[in-house]
Each structure stands twice: as structure tokens, then as C-alpha cells.
Design an enzyme around this catalytic site. Structure first.
Site, mmCIF file in Angstrom:
data_model
loop_
_atom_site.group_PDB
_atom_site.id
_atom_site.type_symbol
_atom_site.label_atom_id
_atom_site.label_comp_id
_atom_site.label_asym_id
_atom_site.label_seq_id
_atom_site.Cartn_x
_atom_site.Cartn_y
_atom_site.Cartn_z
ATOM 1 N N LYS A 1 6.016 12.472 47.104
ATOM 2 C CA LYS A 1 6.836 11.484 47.049
ATOM 3 C C LYS A 1 6.861 11.121 47.846
ATOM 4 O O LYS A 1 8.040 11.554 48.698
ATOM 5 C CB LYS A 1 8.314 11.877 46.230
ATOM 6 C CG LYS A 1 9.002 10.127 45.625
ATOM 7 C CD LYS A 1 10.002 11.300 44.906
ATOM 8 C CE LYS A 1 10.734 10.072 44.356
ATOM 9 N NZ LYS A 1 10.292 8.072 43.819
HETATM 10 N N1 PMP Z 1 6.134 7.889 38.811
HETATM 11 C C1 PMP Z 1 6.446 7.659 40.725
HETATM 12 C C2 PMP Z 1 5.638 7.420 41.346
HETATM 13 C C3 PMP Z 1 7.441 7.468 40.674
HETATM 14 O O1 PMP Z 1 8.401 6.819 42.146
HETATM 15 C C4 PMP Z 1 9.077 8.433 40.200
HETATM 16 C C5 PMP Z 1 10.251 8.344 40.059
HETATM 17 N N2 PMP Z 1 10.480 9.131 41.316
HETATM 18 C C6 PMP Z 1 8.377 8.459 38.654
HETATM 19 C C7 PMP Z 1 7.184 8.510 38.023
HETATM 20 C C8 PMP Z 1 9.493 9.382 37.844
HETATM 21 O O2 PMP Z 1 9.415 10.687 38.916
HETATM 22 P P1 PMP Z 1 10.656 11.623 37.932
HETATM 23 O O3 PMP Z 1 11.548 11.625 36.248
HETATM 24 O O4 PMP Z 1 11.107 12.659 38.485
HETATM 25 O O5 PMP Z 1 11.924 10.358 38.691
#
Ligand code: PMP
Length: 304
Positions: free
Chosen positions: A157
Site C-alpha cells: 500500500k
Molecule cells: N484496494 C485498494 C486499492 C485500496 O486502496 C483499499 C483501501 N485500503 C482496498 C482495496 C481495501 O482495503 P482495506 O479493506 O484493507 O481497507
């Protein structure tokens, strides 16, 4: 945001206006930042951060991919996340931990640029609107694909990845949609700009595998677990675009988006055009964790 708001910045609490960086910050030039998004929910036992440990594990792992060593012990960062909720008196809020290569020489390697870390807390209600959570959102298939394997690691991320996301999101908004759904470079369904995607068809829940250029979402993982508890079959598999148009239900998952139903894709109405039955059951199970109506069997709530 008021200057009263306190941000944990490299080990100390500072006011909102003091949490600044220099223009020679490596991350500004090259996207070398790593971040998380987490939510603290208001519960009968006080504010609790949802799956704090798992989010910080992903922060550490995203940094590991880029060989960035976080200059604070995990225990201290964990405490800092809780502290920004309490010091700012939030009953519920969004949290943004961020680690970045800081001020130093220009140059790509970045090893001479010290690693910085912060976490801030802010109010952020339903990301796709309170109406979206109930009635669903209208979305389009993006003309942009997510990055190919072995180009930009989608399991990290990292700030730089979100140039892809801003293209997807702003194209959708320009065209009058709430969100975009991106494919991977092979034409398989990947995810939204900042959320994972689930498709329901004939009582079976499908979601793209982690190899489809997605960020392996923590909400995605939680929903897979909750669906299995509710005896709903879940299959992680590649899907062609047309599965979107044939779906009975579609929903997004993410920390910001929570569980948001999709009402239409490219103007094609999904199912009845209303929030689907399984989507609603999963929302109930998920949000019930915070009002105490569903037991936290997995230890997902970290009280601050
Ligand atoms: N995909 C992307 C590209 C994201 O930025 C996020 C947000 N973090 C998610 C999926 C969902 O991840 P999470 O459930 O861990 O927030």
C-alpha cells in the site's frame, strides 16, 4: 481541520499545523510513502480500532517490499494509533498511519533519506455517501487497468500506487459515476480505486484472487470470514468483465467504503437495483460488531 487536532509525528504529538515536510522529501518526488487507512468505531465499551494489528502488519510488510525500515518499534506505533484517538477525543474516526522517505538528496535509491512516520486521526463518514451504504452506488468500468504483476507491487500500500487509483476515480467522477472498477491487464476484474469487489450470482459470492492486481484488503478478508460463518459459499477466482453485468448483487469492501452496494455498472442495473439480500446480511454482521449486536469472536476490536 482545527489546529487543536494532535498528530503523532516521528514520536511526539504535534498540532495539525506543525506536521509538515520539506520540499526535498523523497516521497514527494518519487511516491516513496507507505500508508494505512483504519477506522475506529464507537462501541458500547468505548472507541475500538478495527483490526489494528493486521493493518500495522500490512504497513510493516509494505515497507519490507521497499526495504524501508520503520524507525519505531511496533509496540510504540500501536500505542500511537490508540493515542491519536484518545488525545483528540474521538468516539469514532478514520486513522491514517504514513511512513515515508524524507528530506535528503535527490536520487532514486533513497537510502540517504531518513524514514519518517506519523499517524493522524480525522472524521470521515461514509466514503461513498450514507445513501450509498443503503441504496448502492452507480459505477463504471474504468478505461484504466491496474498495474501488471512485477511492475508496481499491488500488495504494497504505497503512495505511488495511488496514481493509478486517482486516474480511475477521477475518470469515474468526470463521467458522473461514484466509482470506477478496474480490470487487470489480462482483462480480469480487479477492484475499485480504493476498494475490493465482490459479485454475487445464484447464491455464490465471488471475489477476484490476490493475484488479480488487487490490494489484499483487510475488509475483504473480514467479509470472506463473515460470509463463511453465515454458510455463504465464497470463491476467490478470476472473473471476466461480463460477470458484472450478469450479477445478482455487487458490493465494494474497504476501510473507507466499508460495505457499499453497487446499484449499476455502466448504466446496467444490477439485480433489482436495490441493495441485495446477501449484501445486507453481510452489512448487518459487519456493523453489528460495533454496536455489540454481533460478538467479536475473532478479536477484531482493539479498544483504545
Ligand atoms: N484496494 C485498494 C486499492 C485500496 O486502496 C483499499 C483501501 N485500503 C482496498 C482495496 C481495501 O482495503 P482495506 O479493506 O484493507 O481497507
Amino acid at each position: 481541520m482545527s489546529n487543536e487536532n494532535q498528530i503523532w509525528f516521528n514520536g511526539t504529538m504535534v498540532s495539525w499545523s506543525q506536521a509538515n515536510v520539506h520540499v526535498m522529501t523523497h516521497a514527494l518526488h518519487y511516491g516513496s510513502s507507505i500508508f494505512e487507512g483504519m477506522r475506529a468505531y464507537s462501541t458500547p465499551n468505548g472507541p475500538a480500532i478495527f483490526r489494528l494489528g493486521v493493518h500495522l502488519r500490512r504497513l510493516w510488510e509494505s515497507c519490507a517490499i521497499y526495504r524501508m525500515e520503520i524507525p519505531f518499534p511496533l509496540a510504540e506505533y500501536t500505542q500511537a494509533c490508540k493515542d491519536v484517538v484518545t488525545v483528540n477525543n474521538y468516539a469514532k474516526c478514520f486513522l491514517r498511519p504514513l511512513v515515508w522517505r524524507g528530506e535528503g538528496p535527490l536520487g532514486l535509491d533513497g537510502h540517504a533519506n531518513p524514514i519518517n512516520a506519523m499517524v493522524l486521526a480525522m472524521q470521515w463518514d461514509a466514503y461513498l455517501g450514507p445513501d450509498g451504504l443503503k441504496n448502492g452506488v452507480d459505477v463504471m468500468v474504468s478505461s484504466w487497468s491496474r498495474p501488471a504483476a512485477n511492475t508496481i507491487p499491488t500488495m504494497a500500500k504505497a503512495g505511488g500506487n495511488y496514481l493509478s487509483s486517482t486516474l480511475i476515480k477521477s475518470e469515474a467522477l468526470r463521467n458522473g459515476y461514484a466509482e470506477g472498477i478496474a480490470m487487470d491487464i489480462h482483462g480480469n476484474i480487479a477492484e475499485g480505486s480504493g476498494m475490493n469487489l465482490f459479485v454475487v450470482r445464484d447464491g455464490v459470492i465471488y471475489t477476484p484472487p490476490t493475484t488479480a492486481s488487487i490490494l489484499p484488503g483487510i475488509t475483504r478478508d473480514s467479509i470472506i470470514t463473515l460470509a463463511k460463518e453465515l454458510k455463504m459459499p465464497v470463491i476467490e477466482t478470476n472473473m471476466q468483465r461480463e460477470m458484472l453485468y450478469l450479477a445478482d448483487e455487487i458490493f465494494f469492501t474497504g476501510t473507507a467504503a466499508e460495505i457499499t452496494p453497487v446499484r449499476s455498472v455502466d448504466k446496467v442495473i444490477i439485480g433489482t437495483g436495490m441493495r441485495g439480500e446477501l449484501t445486507e446480511a453481510l452489512q448487518e454482521r459487519f456493523f453489528g460488531l460495533f454496536d455489540g449486536s454481533v460478538a467479536d469472536n475473532h478479536g477484531w476490536l482493539d479498544y483504545v
